[in-house]
Motif scaffolding. Structure first.
Motif, PDB file in Angstrom:
ATOM      1  N   GLY A   1       7.418 -47.305 -36.714  1.00  0.00           N
ATOM      2  CA  GLY A   1       8.601 -46.607 -37.569  1.00  0.00           C
ATOM      3  C   GLY A   1       9.903 -46.198 -36.681  1.00  0.00           C
ATOM      4  O   GLY A   1      10.649 -45.765 -37.328  1.00  0.00           O
ATOM      5  N   GLY A   2       9.692 -46.505 -35.352  1.00  0.00           N
ATOM      6  CA  GLY A   2      10.777 -46.202 -34.364  1.00  0.00           C
ATOM      7  C   GLY A   2      10.432 -46.163 -32.940  1.00  0.00           C
ATOM      8  O   GLY A   2       9.430 -46.419 -32.638  1.00  0.00           O
ATOM      9  N   ASN A   3      11.221 -45.499 -32.378  1.00  0.00           N
ATOM     10  CA  ASN A   3      11.056 -45.661 -30.873  1.00  0.00           C
ATOM     11  C   ASN A   3      10.957 -44.097 -30.201  1.00  0.00           C
ATOM     12  O   ASN A   3      11.509 -43.174 -30.676  1.00  0.00           O
ATOM     13  CB  ASN A   3      12.150 -46.196 -30.090  1.00  0.00           C
ATOM     14  CG  ASN A   3      12.364 -47.647 -30.581  1.00  0.00           C
ATOM     15  OD1 ASN A   3      11.426 -48.477 -30.934  1.00  0.00           O
ATOM     16  ND2 ASN A   3      13.676 -48.141 -30.474  1.00  0.00           N
ATOM     17  N   LEU A   4      10.111 -44.029 -29.215  1.00  0.00           N
ATOM     18  CA  LEU A   4       9.725 -42.788 -28.630  1.00  0.00           C
ATOM     19  C   LEU A   4       9.910 -42.982 -27.226  1.00  0.00           C
ATOM     20  O   LEU A   4       9.446 -44.109 -26.577  1.00  0.00           O
ATOM     21  CB  LEU A   4       8.484 -42.144 -28.941  1.00  0.00           C
ATOM     22  CG  LEU A   4       8.039 -41.626 -30.185  1.00  0.00           C
ATOM     23  CD1 LEU A   4       6.892 -41.054 -30.459  1.00  0.00           C
ATOM     24  CD2 LEU A   4       9.227 -40.430 -30.612  1.00  0.00           C
ATOM     25  N   LYS A   5      10.653 -41.916 -26.363  1.00  0.00           N
ATOM     26  CA  LYS A   5      10.815 -42.183 -24.965  1.00  0.00           C
ATOM     27  C   LYS A   5       9.980 -41.226 -24.218  1.00  0.00           C
ATOM     28  O   LYS A   5       9.700 -39.977 -24.553  1.00  0.00           O
ATOM     29  CB  LYS A   5      12.342 -42.007 -24.581  1.00  0.00           C
ATOM     30  CG  LYS A   5      12.558 -41.981 -23.127  1.00  0.00           C
ATOM     31  CD  LYS A   5      14.000 -41.751 -22.802  1.00  0.00           C
ATOM     32  CE  LYS A   5      14.329 -41.886 -21.334  1.00  0.00           C
ATOM     33  NZ  LYS A   5      15.834 -41.632 -21.107  1.00  0.00           N
ATOM     34  N   PHE A   6       9.243 -41.594 -23.259  1.00  0.00           N
ATOM     35  CA  PHE A   6       8.466 -40.709 -22.391  1.00  0.00           C
ATOM     36  C   PHE A   6       8.714 -40.691 -20.837  1.00  0.00           C
ATOM     37  O   PHE A   6       9.152 -41.654 -20.277  1.00  0.00           O
ATOM     38  CB  PHE A   6       6.846 -41.152 -22.451  1.00  0.00           C
ATOM     39  CG  PHE A   6       6.415 -41.084 -24.029  1.00  0.00           C
ATOM     40  CD1 PHE A   6       5.737 -39.824 -24.326  1.00  0.00           C
ATOM     41  CD2 PHE A   6       6.487 -42.086 -24.882  1.00  0.00           C
ATOM     42  CE1 PHE A   6       5.496 -39.715 -25.729  1.00  0.00           C
ATOM     43  CE2 PHE A   6       6.179 -41.853 -26.231  1.00  0.00           C
ATOM     44  CZ  PHE A   6       5.478 -40.589 -26.500  1.00  0.00           C
TER      45      PHE A   6
ATOM     46  N   GLY B   1       9.037 -38.151 -38.888  1.00  0.00           N
ATOM     47  CA  GLY B   1       9.314 -38.403 -37.403  1.00  0.00           C
ATOM     48  C   GLY B   1       9.120 -39.833 -37.075  1.00  0.00           C
ATOM     49  O   GLY B   1       7.904 -40.117 -37.156  1.00  0.00           O
ATOM     50  N   ILE B   2       9.840 -40.612 -37.012  1.00  0.00           N
ATOM     51  CA  ILE B   2       9.945 -42.161 -36.888  1.00  0.00           C
ATOM     52  C   ILE B   2       8.660 -42.752 -37.915  1.00  0.00           C
ATOM     53  O   ILE B   2       7.984 -43.427 -37.487  1.00  0.00           O
ATOM     54  CB  ILE B   2       9.773 -42.795 -35.583  1.00  0.00           C
ATOM     55  CG1 ILE B   2       8.650 -42.143 -35.049  1.00  0.00           C
ATOM     56  CG2 ILE B   2      11.149 -42.168 -34.762  1.00  0.00           C
ATOM     57  CD1 ILE B   2       8.367 -42.935 -33.612  1.00  0.00           C
ATOM     58  N   GLY B   3       8.872 -42.218 -39.273  1.00  0.00           N
ATOM     59  CA  GLY B   3       7.890 -42.749 -40.200  1.00  0.00           C
ATOM     60  C   GLY B   3       6.761 -42.064 -40.342  1.00  0.00           C
ATOM     61  O   GLY B   3       5.850 -42.212 -41.362  1.00  0.00           O
ATOM     62  N   ASN B   4       6.263 -41.352 -39.427  1.00  0.00           N
ATOM     63  CA  ASN B   4       4.977 -40.428 -39.491  1.00  0.00           C
ATOM     64  C   ASN B   4       5.578 -39.071 -40.416  1.00  0.00           C
ATOM     65  O   ASN B   4       6.383 -38.439 -39.943  1.00  0.00           O
ATOM     66  CB  ASN B   4       4.497 -40.024 -38.151  1.00  0.00           C
ATOM     67  CG  ASN B   4       3.035 -39.607 -38.063  1.00  0.00           C
ATOM     68  OD1 ASN B   4       2.667 -39.276 -37.047  1.00  0.00           O
ATOM     69  ND2 ASN B   4       2.471 -39.841 -38.948  1.00  0.00           N
ATOM     70  N   ASN B   5       5.057 -39.124 -41.502  1.00  0.00           N
ATOM     71  CA  ASN B   5       5.739 -38.029 -42.547  1.00  0.00           C
ATOM     72  C   ASN B   5       4.791 -36.897 -42.899  1.00  0.00           C
ATOM     73  O   ASN B   5       3.203 -37.057 -42.897  1.00  0.00           O
ATOM     74  CB  ASN B   5       6.061 -38.730 -43.771  1.00  0.00           C
ATOM     75  CG  ASN B   5       5.071 -39.810 -44.368  1.00  0.00           C
ATOM     76  OD1 ASN B   5       4.174 -39.304 -45.446  1.00  0.00           O
ATOM     77  ND2 ASN B   5       5.095 -40.966 -44.095  1.00  0.00           N
ATOM     78  N   PHE B   6       5.328 -35.686 -43.079  1.00  0.00           N
ATOM     79  CA  PHE B   6       4.662 -34.572 -43.251  1.00  0.00           C
ATOM     80  C   PHE B   6       5.172 -33.820 -44.549  1.00  0.00           C
ATOM     81  O   PHE B   6       6.330 -33.688 -44.801  1.00  0.00           O
ATOM     82  CB  PHE B   6       4.405 -33.788 -42.038  1.00  0.00           C
ATOM     83  CG  PHE B   6       4.218 -34.386 -40.577  1.00  0.00           C
ATOM     84  CD1 PHE B   6       2.773 -34.662 -40.493  1.00  0.00           C
ATOM     85  CD2 PHE B   6       5.239 -35.123 -40.006  1.00  0.00           C
ATOM     86  CE1 PHE B   6       2.628 -35.384 -39.392  1.00  0.00           C
ATOM     87  CE2 PHE B   6       4.618 -36.114 -38.700  1.00  0.00           C
ATOM     88  CZ  PHE B   6       3.378 -36.097 -38.672  1.00  0.00           C
ATOM     89  N   VAL B   7       4.173 -33.047 -45.200  1.00  0.00           N
ATOM     90  CA  VAL B   7       4.581 -31.878 -45.975  1.00  0.00           C
ATOM     91  C   VAL B   7       4.418 -30.435 -45.055  1.00  0.00           C
ATOM     92  O   VAL B   7       3.524 -30.254 -44.303  1.00  0.00           O
ATOM     93  CB  VAL B   7       3.820 -31.648 -47.204  1.00  0.00           C
ATOM     94  CG1 VAL B   7       3.740 -30.495 -47.879  1.00  0.00           C
ATOM     95  CG2 VAL B   7       3.920 -32.875 -48.089  1.00  0.00           C
ATOM     96  N   ILE B   8       5.541 -29.806 -45.166  1.00  0.00           N
ATOM     97  CA  ILE B   8       5.363 -28.611 -44.064  1.00  0.00           C
ATOM     98  C   ILE B   8       5.544 -27.350 -44.935  1.00  0.00           C
ATOM     99  O   ILE B   8       6.472 -27.285 -45.895  1.00  0.00           O
ATOM    100  CB  ILE B   8       6.677 -28.750 -43.202  1.00  0.00           C
ATOM    101  CG1 ILE B   8       6.581 -30.072 -42.413  1.00  0.00           C
ATOM    102  CG2 ILE B   8       6.309 -27.467 -42.221  1.00  0.00           C
ATOM    103  CD1 ILE B   8       7.609 -30.132 -41.309  1.00  0.00           C
ATOM    104  N   ILE B   9       4.824 -26.438 -44.919  1.00  0.00           N
ATOM    105  CA  ILE B   9       4.714 -25.038 -45.432  1.00  0.00           C
ATOM    106  C   ILE B   9       4.813 -23.969 -44.793  1.00  0.00           C
ATOM    107  O   ILE B   9       4.309 -23.846 -43.703  1.00  0.00           O
ATOM    108  CB  ILE B   9       3.272 -25.086 -46.345  1.00  0.00           C
ATOM    109  CG1 ILE B   9       3.265 -26.078 -47.288  1.00  0.00           C
ATOM    110  CG2 ILE B   9       3.167 -23.648 -47.369  1.00  0.00           C
ATOM    111  CD1 ILE B   9       2.001 -26.512 -47.791  1.00  0.00           C
ATOM    112  N   ASP B  10       5.565 -22.933 -44.916  1.00  0.00           N
ATOM    113  CA  ASP B  10       5.908 -21.898 -44.357  1.00  0.00           C
ATOM    114  C   ASP B  10       5.076 -20.553 -44.712  1.00  0.00           C
ATOM    115  O   ASP B  10       4.926 -20.140 -45.851  1.00  0.00           O
ATOM    116  CB  ASP B  10       7.371 -21.245 -44.666  1.00  0.00           C
ATOM    117  CG  ASP B  10       7.659 -20.024 -43.654  1.00  0.00           C
ATOM    118  OD1 ASP B  10       6.970 -19.614 -42.815  1.00  0.00           O
ATOM    119  OD2 ASP B  10       8.824 -19.439 -44.119  1.00  0.00           O
ATOM    120  N   GLU B  11       4.287 -20.364 -43.680  1.00  0.00           N
ATOM    121  CA  GLU B  11       3.163 -19.197 -43.933  1.00  0.00           C
ATOM    122  C   GLU B  11       3.632 -18.092 -42.776  1.00  0.00           C
ATOM    123  O   GLU B  11       2.579 -17.328 -42.482  1.00  0.00           O
ATOM    124  CB  GLU B  11       1.828 -19.731 -43.665  1.00  0.00           C
ATOM    125  CG  GLU B  11       1.160 -20.595 -45.091  1.00  0.00           C
ATOM    126  CD  GLU B  11      -0.106 -20.525 -45.313  1.00  0.00           C
ATOM    127  OE1 GLU B  11      -0.595 -20.601 -46.500  1.00  0.00           O
ATOM    128  OE2 GLU B  11      -0.829 -20.546 -44.345  1.00  0.00           O
TER     129      GLU B  11
END
Length: 286
Positions: free
Chosen positions: A255-260, A13-23
């Motif tokens: 990493g990018g833009n977020l709107k609030f 998400g705009i450069g904040n990166n994750f490994v995602i695992i389905d449990e």
């Protein structure tokens, strides 16, 4: 610990990166192995490389359950960029094919609305929930009920800080020039400062206008990251409380833009976050 055959997705998400695992159907990494497994998966030299590991679980109170582990193996309450990636993952993997979903996190239930383009998830609007400035709840060792534009000294320099929690703790430091801040020096000093018994996420922010800002982040347990969704949420809320930002603000992260959009619910401030999520690749541990 044997991770052979473990299937996962890498997302950001705009450069904040994750490994995602389905449990959601069965446990694939035992509870006792999760910290060590997450340290390996987050390692950018010997593992997959990420800012955290997300697990999809079942929930008795929401559509799905969400857990996140930091690169150091500790468990985090929630991550704003992570929850957008989580929603993208469960939609793409047909775990939950709905354009509006509720997700149980350790900081409460979050509602995510998905915008589709060509039948694929593109943008995500998350109700990040309500914040608290109460120092006991953050937690922060402080002699006042709130620390809003309070002054502290770190490594011989004085800073004005605003401290709050959006389910996890954040310190917001407004500065004239965010690019000139030595974040590698001050980030860990703030994170482990004696005022914050459970450590804290650190954000240096430059206000460009009433509706625009620029920020850099040092995340608790992870270090410098390209983006932090809960940190940006806290920045929007803190900026609104201080009168620096209006209720609508666009924040520029590395990493990018977020709107609030900040809202007031019976005197307590919350925010909606809007931003993208991106699938990088699917993988399997060999």
């Amino acid at each position: 610990m044997d991770l052979k055959g473990l299937k996962f997705s890498k997302m950001h998400g705009i450069g904040n990166n994750f490994v995602i695992i389905d449990e959601s159907k069965q446990t694939v990494i035992s509870e006792s192995d999760k910290p060590e497994a997450c340290r390996f998966l987050c390692d950018r030299h010997f593992g997959v490389g990420s800012d955290g590991v997300l697990f999809v679980e079942t929930s008795d109170v929401a559509d799905l359950g969400y857990r996140m582990f930091n690169p150091d193996g500790s468990e985090a309450e929630m991550c704003g960029n992570g929850i957008r990636c989580f929603a993208d993952f469960v939609y793409r993997k047909k775990i939950l094919e709905t354009e509006s979903m509720t997700i149980e996190t350790k900081s409460g239930i979050k509602t995510v609305d998905i915008t589709l383009e060509n039948n694929e998830p593109k943008f995500f609007r998350v109700n990040m929930g309500l914040s608290t400035f109460n120092t006991d709840e953050v937690p922060m060792k402080y002699d006042k009920e709130e620390c809003v534009d309070g002054e502290i000294e770190v490594d011989g320099e004085k800073f004005n800080i605003t401290v709050l929690s959006v389910g996890n703790p954040h310190v917001i430091i407004f500065v004239d020039d965010v690019d000139s801040v030595d974040i590698d020096r001050f980030g860990p000093l703030f994170e482990s400062h004696h005022l914050f018994p459970e450590k804290i996420n650190v954000h240096f922010v430059e206000a460009i206008s009433e509706h625009e800002g620029k920020m850099r982040t040092w995340e608790r347990g992870a270090g410098v990251t390209l983006a932090c969704g809960t940190g940006a949420t806290s920045t929007a809320i803190a900026g609104y409380k201080l009168g620096v930002f209006g209720s609508d603000v666009l924040l520029h992260l590395p990493g990018g833009n977020l709107k609030f959009t900040v809202y007031d619910e019976n005197g307590q401030l919350g925010a909606f976050m809007e931003g993208p999520a991106t699938l990088v690749f699917d993988g399997e541990i060999q």
